[in-house]
Design a protein around this motif. Structure first.
Motif, mmCIF file in Angstrom:
data_model
loop_
_atom_site.group_PDB
_atom_site.id
_atom_site.type_symbol
_atom_site.label_atom_id
_atom_site.label_comp_id
_atom_site.label_asym_id
_atom_site.label_seq_id
_atom_site.Cartn_x
_atom_site.Cartn_y
_atom_site.Cartn_z
ATOM 1 N N ARG A 190 0.840 -1.202 0.000
ATOM 2 C CA ARG A 190 0.000 0.000 0.000
ATOM 3 C C ARG A 190 0.875 1.252 0.000
ATOM 4 N NH1 ARG A 190 -5.326 1.485 1.233
ATOM 5 N NH2 ARG A 190 -5.990 -0.534 2.020
ATOM 6 N N THR A 191 0.872 1.972 -1.126
ATOM 7 C CA THR A 191 1.616 3.232 -1.277
ATOM 8 C C THR A 191 0.738 4.156 -2.130
ATOM 9 O OG1 THR A 191 2.681 2.687 -3.382
ATOM 10 C CG2 THR A 191 3.829 1.945 -1.389
ATOM 11 N N PRO A 192 1.119 5.424 -2.295
ATOM 12 C CA PRO A 192 0.355 6.294 -3.193
ATOM 13 C C PRO A 192 0.207 5.688 -4.596
ATOM 14 C CG PRO A 192 1.819 7.615 -1.857
ATOM 15 C CD PRO A 192 2.152 6.178 -1.539
ATOM 16 N N ALA A 193 1.236 4.940 -5.050
ATOM 17 C CA ALA A 193 1.180 4.360 -6.399
ATOM 18 C C ALA A 193 0.069 3.324 -6.529
ATOM 19 C CB ALA A 193 2.523 3.713 -6.745
ATOM 20 N N THR A 194 -0.236 2.623 -5.465
ATOM 21 C CA THR A 194 -1.195 1.516 -5.565
ATOM 22 C C THR A 194 -2.594 1.884 -5.061
ATOM 23 O OG1 THR A 194 -0.335 0.659 -3.470
ATOM 24 C CG2 THR A 194 0.506 -0.355 -5.483
ATOM 25 N N GLU A 195 -2.823 3.141 -4.696
ATOM 26 C CA GLU A 195 -4.175 3.528 -4.269
ATOM 27 C C GLU A 195 -5.225 3.161 -5.315
ATOM 28 O OE1 GLU A 195 -5.418 4.174 -1.423
ATOM 29 O OE2 GLU A 195 -3.446 4.181 -0.472
ATOM 30 N N PRO A 196 -4.965 3.394 -6.643
ATOM 31 C CA PRO A 196 -5.979 2.997 -7.632
ATOM 32 C C PRO A 196 -6.235 1.491 -7.635
ATOM 33 C CG PRO A 196 -4.296 4.403 -8.641
ATOM 34 C CD PRO A 196 -3.815 4.070 -7.265
ATOM 35 N N VAL A 197 -5.200 0.694 -7.352
ATOM 36 C CA VAL A 197 -5.360 -0.763 -7.313
ATOM 37 C C VAL A 197 -6.288 -1.150 -6.155
ATOM 38 C CG1 VAL A 197 -4.134 -2.951 -6.991
ATOM 39 C CG2 VAL A 197 -3.083 -1.108 -8.341
ATOM 40 N N PHE A 198 -6.107 -0.494 -5.016
ATOM 41 C CA PHE A 198 -6.940 -0.822 -3.854
ATOM 42 C C PHE A 198 -8.408 -0.454 -4.104
ATOM 43 C CE2 PHE A 198 -2.868 -1.336 -1.895
ATOM 44 C CZ PHE A 198 -3.062 -2.221 -0.850
ATOM 45 N N ARG A 199 -8.655 0.420 -5.110
ATOM 46 C CA ARG A 199 -10.040 0.800 -5.430
ATOM 47 C C ARG A 199 -10.607 -0.032 -6.582
ATOM 48 N NH1 ARG A 199 -7.816 6.057 -4.804
ATOM 49 N NH2 ARG A 199 -7.741 6.325 -7.057
ATOM 50 N N ASP A 200 -9.812 -1.014 -7.105
ATOM 51 C CA ASP A 200 -10.214 -1.800 -8.276
ATOM 52 C C ASP A 200 -10.515 -3.239 -7.813
ATOM 53 O OD1 ASP A 200 -10.219 -3.469 -10.509
ATOM 54 O OD2 ASP A 200 -8.649 -2.349 -11.546
ATOM 55 N N ARG A 205 -8.936 -8.647 -6.204
ATOM 56 C CA ARG A 205 -9.227 -10.079 -6.015
ATOM 57 C C ARG A 205 -8.050 -10.902 -6.519
ATOM 58 N NH1 ARG A 205 -13.295 -10.919 -9.326
ATOM 59 N NH2 ARG A 205 -14.472 -9.298 -8.285
ATOM 60 N N PHE A 206 -7.523 -10.547 -7.718
ATOM 61 C CA PHE A 206 -6.386 -11.275 -8.288
ATOM 62 C C PHE A 206 -5.169 -11.195 -7.363
ATOM 63 C CE2 PHE A 206 -2.425 -11.285 -10.691
ATOM 64 C CZ PHE A 206 -2.522 -12.476 -11.398
ATOM 65 N N LEU A 207 -4.941 -10.013 -6.799
ATOM 66 C CA LEU A 207 -3.708 -9.809 -6.025
ATOM 67 C C LEU A 207 -3.803 -10.322 -4.587
ATOM 68 C CD1 LEU A 207 -2.791 -6.229 -7.318
ATOM 69 C CD2 LEU A 207 -1.521 -8.335 -7.757
#
Ligand SMILES: NC(=O)c1ccc[n+]([C@@H]2O[C@H](COP(=O)([O-])OP(=O)(O)OC[C@H]3O[C@@H](n4cnc5c(N)ncnc54)[C@H](O)[C@@H]3O)[C@@H](O)[C@H]2O)c1
Length: 251
Positions: A190-200, A205-207
């Motif tokens: 969890r970093t600023p770069a992955t904030e969009p991933v945490f909202r997807d 689910r894949f990760l």
């Protein structure tokens, strides 16, 4: 612990996320830190956090894709601290959600320029100073995306695969001159770069479905591995890519 007392350490991409946490931890263990990033305000924020905590740090505004800026980053650290002991090549850029056919040539080129060539340039300019100083340690940030497929992340995966191979080449060519070179391969952190991933939800689910430790990573999980690889405790390790991913790849 003061594993890095008096050591001169450069961290790229240190304005944010994993690089920032790694810079804070190196400083807490006595390192003289160069906080390199193209985000000047962010780099100064990391420097302020370190000096406010009693540590020693300076900012280097550097685009790692630009050879003159990377050379200046290395020479600035040597001029300020008299030596260079550790380089952590950690900055990256890549577009998210791009399979190959959807990736523009500009996106491909910029991803390779920052994420792979940036690591090459850091090694190229740091190694002569490290050799002259009697040796050093390089830790590159790779990714689990270099070791197993991740959906729609093609340019990034290719660049990180290059980082894994480059890590081995540097270890092979310079090991006998006192340089160890290893990589760390984070999973989901969890970093600023992955904030969009945490909202997807689909990507999450894949990760996360195979996360054996039941949580995503935090920047400190990766920083701890970076400091270990850079330290004398890892003196018998070189050319390796250490996976730090909560067990997802082996599941
Ligand atoms: N967060 C994760 O889940 C994860 C997973 C695997 C690998 N990684 C890797 O970890 C490293 C750090 O990622 P993060 O999640 O902390 O990202 P982040 O976005 O929080 O930090 C990246 C930093 O790199 C800087 N940067 C971007 N382009 C640059 C350039 N051309 N020159 C200099 N600096 C530049 C940015 O300004 C930023 O400060 C990257 O190498 C990334 O690929 C992260």
């Amino acid at each position: 612990m003061t594993r890095f007392a008096g050591s001169s350490v450069i961290i790229t991409g240190a304005a944010s996320g994993i690089g920032r946490e790694t810079a804070l931890r190196f400083a807490r263990e006595g390192a003289l830190v160069t906080v390199a990033d193209r985000d000047e305000a962010g780099a100064r924020g990391t420097v302020d956090a370190i000096t406010g905590d009693g540590g020693t740090a300076r900012a280097s505004v550097t685009d790692v894709a630009e050879r003159t800026e990377v050379r200046a980053m290395v020479e600035g650290a040597v001029a300020a601290y008299g030596r260079l002991d550790v380089l952590h090549n950690n900055a990256y850029w890549a577009p998210l959600n791009r399979a190959v056919a959807d990736t523009s040539e500009e996106e491909w080129s910029r991803t390779i320029a920052v994420t792979l060539t940036g690591v090459f340039l850091g090694c190229k300019f740091a190694i002569p100073h490290m050799v002259a100083g009697g040796g050093g340690a390089i830790v590159n940030t790779a990714s689990t995306a270099a070791l197993a497929a991740t959906p729609a992340f093609a340019a990034y995966a290719a660049a990180k695969g290059g980082v894994v191979a480059l890590t081995r080449s540097v270890a092979f060519d310079y090991g006998r001159r006192g340089i160890r070179c290893n990589a760390v391969a984070p999973g989901l952190v969890r970093t600023p770069a992955t904030e969009p991933v945490f909202r997807d939800p689909e990507r999450m689910r894949f990760l996360t479905e195979k996360l054996l430790v039941g949580r995503a990573g935090e920047p400190g999980d990766i920083a701890a591995a970076v400091l270990f690889l850079a330290s004398a405790e890892a003196g018998f390790m070189t050319g390796q890519t250490m996976v730090v991913d909560g067990g997802r790849l082996i599941a």
